[in-house]
Design a protein around this motif. Structure first.
Motif: not given
Length: 123
Positions: A70-77, A82-86
Motif C-alpha cells: 500500500l505504501r509503495r502504491e501511494v508513493a507511486m501515485n 510529480m512526473d506529469l507536472g500537473c
C-alpha cells in the motif's frame, strides 16, 4: 505476540482495535474482517486460537492491500503526479498543501516550522 502482515499487533487489545495497527486497515475493514472470520468484536487478541489468527492472516493477504504494498502504491501515485507536472504534482514537489487549503496562514504541517523573515516587522 500475533504477527499479521509483518506487524506485531498488541495482545491485550480487542481484535477490532488491534487490526487497525496494520497500515491500510481502519475501523470499517477491521469489523469486516472479524465478521468474515466469525470472531465476536469483544474478543481479545490473546484469546484467539492459532487457527483464527491464520484465518485473519489469509483473509488480509487475499483481499486487502496493506503495509508495504500500500505504501509503495501511494508513493507511486504521488510520483506519477510529480512526473506529469500537473498542479497536484507541483504542490507535492514544493511541499505545499495539495487540496486547495490556504497557505497565507496555517499549512504548518506541510510547510514545516515557521521561518523568520528579516525586515518584516510592522511599523
Amino acid at each position: 505476540m500475533a504477527r499479521i502482515a509483518g506487524v506485531n499487533i498488541p495482545t491485550q487489545k480487542r481484535v477490532v482495535i488491534a487490526l487497525q495497527y496494520i497500515h491500510g486497515i481502519g475501523p470499517m475493514y477491521a469489523h469486516a474482517i472479524c465478521k468474515r472470520v466469525n470472531i465476536p468484536s469483544e474478543r481479545r487478541v490473546n484469546q484467539l486460537t492459532d487457527a483464527e489468527i491464520l484465518q485473519i492472516r489469509e483473509t488480509i493477504d487475499r483481499e486487502y492491500t496493506v503495509e508495504g504494498d500500500l505504501r509503495r502504491e501511494v508513493a507511486m501515485n504521488i510520483k506519477r503526479l510529480m512526473d506529469l507536472g500537473c498542479y497536484r504534482g507541483l504542490r507535492h514537489r514544493r511541499g505545499l498543501p495539495v487540496r486547495g487549503q490556504r497557505t497565507h496562514t496555517n499549512a504548518r504541517t506541510r510547510k514545516g516550522p515557521a521561518k523568520a523573515i528579516a525586515g518584516k516587522k510592522k511599523a
